[in-house]
Design a protein around this motif. Structure first.
Motif, mmCIF file in Angstrom:
data_model
loop_
_atom_site.group_PDB
_atom_site.id
_atom_site.type_symbol
_atom_site.label_atom_id
_atom_site.label_comp_id
_atom_site.label_asym_id
_atom_site.label_seq_id
_atom_site.Cartn_x
_atom_site.Cartn_y
_atom_site.Cartn_z
ATOM 1 N N ASP A 71 0.871 -1.074 -0.058
ATOM 2 C CA ASP A 71 -0.063 -0.704 0.144
ATOM 3 C C ASP A 71 0.961 1.394 0.154
ATOM 4 N N LEU A 73 -0.081 6.110 -0.657
ATOM 5 C CA LEU A 73 0.062 6.984 -1.098
ATOM 6 C C LEU A 73 1.140 7.692 -2.033
ATOM 7 N N TYR A 88 -4.824 4.988 -5.944
ATOM 8 C CA TYR A 88 -3.898 5.161 -4.495
ATOM 9 C C TYR A 88 -3.197 7.036 -4.730
ATOM 10 N N LYS A 110 -0.114 6.409 6.265
ATOM 11 C CA LYS A 110 0.038 5.647 5.248
ATOM 12 C C LYS A 110 1.759 5.612 5.190
ATOM 13 N N VAL A 113 5.305 6.818 1.170
ATOM 14 C CA VAL A 113 4.578 7.872 0.130
ATOM 15 C C VAL A 113 4.901 8.622 -0.760
#
Ligand SMILES: Nc1ncnc2c1ncn2[C@@H]1O[C@H](COP(=O)(O)OP(=O)(O)OP(=O)(O)O)[C@@H](O)[C@H]1O
Length: 496
Positions: A71, A73, A88, A110, A113
């Motif tokens: 995951d 950002l 995203y 997050k 990044v």
């Protein structure tokens, strides 16, 4: 550390030093190492700021992270972000937020990044520090642009190759005063050498393409990671054990799987033109379309072909017209591909054999005939339910990716066609782009299995790096286009 090291070792080195320089030649797994490093850091509970100078470089890594299920950002304007990464994007994910606390909690949550170096003025950076900042393609980042993200983290890792694209500095004066100097080049040269690692084993290029990169740029230091790569050739599903007829010699040679590297000398038959966007070459567009159409007809997928041009005008011309010219080629030229095994039996060619042995999957075509002139779709093969239709070839041609060298940095394709564009032999009119050895290096090293360079050899020899290219190629690797059987003959029924 100057000996070749594996990406895994580099990941460990990066974790223990305050800063690490990962210097990696083309295809040596820099992007793969960055992805592995991010994964390890996340597993260790660390926060990561991932950055690069261009949006395409940032997204190149993010697409790989997405595929690994990591995951992150992505900061930046939605319009500049790869469509597959919109899920995203900060702009989209925060669009429904109604208060500042919600936004602050989201930004703090997050672990990874990602943004371009110039976008670290985002509000998130006034509230957050990161454990590690990773800068990909760091040899391309201007010093002031690189410093800002580095100041947002406790440790940093710079990944790049000084022989690939440098920062773009248009002013000659600024260049002469050192603005092209980067944090990467300074630390690579004068930093703690225990923090510098080199990757020299490459996983991308077939040996003849790698040898070219070694002869022009890497002085023999680039090595194949495996024996399989040494002998790797382009697989043409409908070419094996068949004989292609009906193609001009230059085109037949260009698509041969054994011909991993080829310079097609247009010998003045393709002239450059000035247009509002710069310099383009419609002849090279036609030659590119003929090669693309033939490769697609022989079973290469559109996504596996990349077309690169140094000039934006040529890129736009190719983007606008490649599919149309592919259609023109198919409808103007009769292509016959006969199965050599059955040729004798069939006393010539083009007789379909319903009982042909296709059990080993190596004899895909017993009859292939382009008969678009008669209004019948182009090819038929006995071991596949679907014939390759003109429609299918045209659909595939839309998937061919056409871009500038800069946009191709960090990427690769099975087949790369590099259209050099210039055909003028007046040294006073020679531009700067083709003089840049690093730009040529990037263009050549994007190819995994086949590299075709198109250009007027007389013109190319005016530019030092291209002159070197001409001189290191063997005789069999330079094909001069024949005036009688040149690209025009492939488009005899359509206007050029
Ligand atoms: N350890 C590995 N084993 C097998 N394949 C690998 C390995 N590392 C990289 N590759 C493959 O080699 C190719 C090049 O890798 P990658 O794009 O990471 O190289 P790179 O150093 O970033 O290249 P460039 O500098 O030209 O952008 C990719 O197709 C990748 O999947």
């Amino acid at each position: 550390m100057t000996t070749p090291s594996s990406g895994a070792t580099l990941v460990l080195v990066s974790i223990y030093h305050d800063y690490t320089i990962i210097r990696g030649y083309p295809g040596t797994g820099k992007s793969v190492s960055v992805v592995a490093l991010v994964q390890v850091l996340v597993l260790m509970g660390k926060s990561v700021l991932l950055t690069a100078y261009t949006h395409s470089a940032v997204d190149n890594i993010l697409l790989k992270l997405k595929a690994k299920g990591v995951d992150f950002l992505r900061l930046g304007r939605r319009s500049r972000i790869h469509p597959e990464l919109h899920g995203y994007a900060d702009e989209i994910l925060t669009s429904s937020f109604t208060d500042v606390t919600q936004l602050a909690d989201f930004y703090a949550s997050k672990a990874v990044v990602a943004t371009t170096c110039l976008a670290v003025n985002h509000v998130l950076f006034s509230k957050r520090r990161f454990d590690v900042c990773i800068v990909d393609e760091a040899a391309q980042v201007l010093l002031p642009a690189c410093t800002a993200p580095l100041l947002c983290a406790d440790k940093f890792v710079l990944v790049g190759d000084s022989q690939q694209l440098p920062p773009v500095v248009q002013s000659t004066q600024a260049r002469s005063m050192g603005l092209t100097e980067t944090v990467f080049s300074i630390l690579e040269r004068g930093g703690n050498q225990d923090c510098c690692s080199s990757l020299t084993l490459q996983y991308r290029m077939a040996a003849p393409i790698m040898r070219l990169a070694n002869a022009i740029t890497y002085n023999g230091q680039l090595q194949c990671a495996s024996d399989a790569l040494q002998d790797a050739r382009l697989h043409l599903p409908y070419f094996q054990e068949t004989k292609v007829t009906g193609l001009p010699d230059w085109l037949r040679t260009a698509v041969q799987p054994e011909q991993s590297v080829l310079l097609l000398d247009t010998a003045g038959s393709a002239c450059e033109q000035e247009c509002s966007l710069g310099i383009q070459n419609t002849g090279e567009l036609h030659i590119t379309a003929a090669i693309v159409a033939t490769l697609l007809q022989l079973g290469v997928l559109g996504v596996d072909i990349g077309v690169i041009a140094p000039y934006r005008a040529q890129v736009r011309l190719l983007q606008e017209s490649l599919t149309q010219k592919t259609r023109d080629f198919i409808t103007s030229r009769q292509i016959e591909i006969t199965d050599q095994k059955n040729e004798d039996k069939n006393s010539g060619h083009l007789l379909a054999s319903d009982d042909a042995d296709t059990s080993d999957g190596t004899v895909p075509y017993n009859e292939i005939k382009n008969s678009c002139r008669d209004g019948v779709d182009s090819v038929k093969r006995v071991d596949c339910k679907e014939p390759i239709t003109t429609q299918k070839v045209l659909e595939e041609s839309k998937k061919v990716e056409i871009n500038t060298v800069d946009q191709y940095q960090g990427r690769d394709k099975l087949v790369i066609i590099y259209s050099c564009v210039r055909s003028c032999t007046d040294p006073k009119k020679a531009g700067e782009l083709l003089r840049d050895e690093r730009r040529l290096n990037v263009a050549l090293t994007r190819a995994q299995r086949k590299l075709i360079v198109i250009g007027n050899v007389k013109t190319l020899m005016m530019y030092e790096p291209l002159d070197k290219l001409v001189s290191v190629l063997g005789e069999e690797q330079i094909i001069k286009m024949d005036a009688q059987d040149g690209w025009q003959s492939c488009f005899s029924k359509s206007s050029s």
